[in-house]
Scaffold this active site. Sequence first.
Site: not given
Ligand SMILES: [Zn+2]
Length: 302
Positions: A65-66, A211
Amino acid sequence: MFAVTILGNNSALPTLERHPTAQIITCNDQLILVDCGEGTQLQFARYKIKSSRLRYIFISHLHGDHYFGLIGLLNSLNLLGRKEPLTIFAPPELEAIIQLQMQCSGTIFQFELQFVPLLEENQGLILSDKDLNVSFFPTIHRIPCYGFIFEMQKRKRKLLPEQAKVYEIPAAYYSKLQEGADYQRKDGFLVKNDWVTLPPPREKKYVFYADTAYSEELVRFAHNADLVYHETTYLHALAERAAERFHSTTVQAATLALKAHAHRLIVGHFSSKYTDLTCFEEECREIFPNSDVATEGATFII
Ligand SMILES: [Zn+2]
């Protein structure tokens, strides 16, 4: 101009309303992309971000997701005829991932793509550009993950126009004064620069926490920051789940901003289970009043 525009504020599982992590930092005439979740290039189009002004990309870690939006974005830059070099700062494995994708599709980019590996042992300053310094630091996550500190140096001294008038300096010379020059008057009198200017304002600082689980150890990186982005994957009620999954809650992000004496906090990387984000703002503001949800499309001046 020093500002951050939010392109994605969601965590891993896709939703129809929100996008995975991506942010654009505008630093004068340059754009910097921080993380590149799936669909980031469409967010460029939606928010009218000029991809031709993109100069650097920072990828915090290799959870999809990054960075799943990266190969698509790079391909489009190539199709759009990009010739200017592009530098990607990322965990070292990313270079091989991108190269394999290019090889398998027989793609050769018409611009130079440079990779700078992020390695924990080299943490600290990694980029020093004409008006920007960038440092990185490890966060606490399941795989190597890095936060970034973006500092913009204001190089021009602050002019004191009233003082300049007292010494009869013509307005046409003001820009030289801002660059630090003294002024020699026709009558031979030398006006020293520091009589008519003040030193440049202090650096503006933006800290992107990527994160991370919460840790007191991480507070120092945001010391006195003008703006801090911290993930709040969960509300306070799910603090236990946050810790298990190496993520943070509202209360933790706000506590960090408070302890760091930061000026403003924005939060994101919301779990897909939440549809209404107002609770995130409320819980943060109880501890750190100057908190906002990093709403997609919003621009925050640093
Ligand atoms: Zn992560």
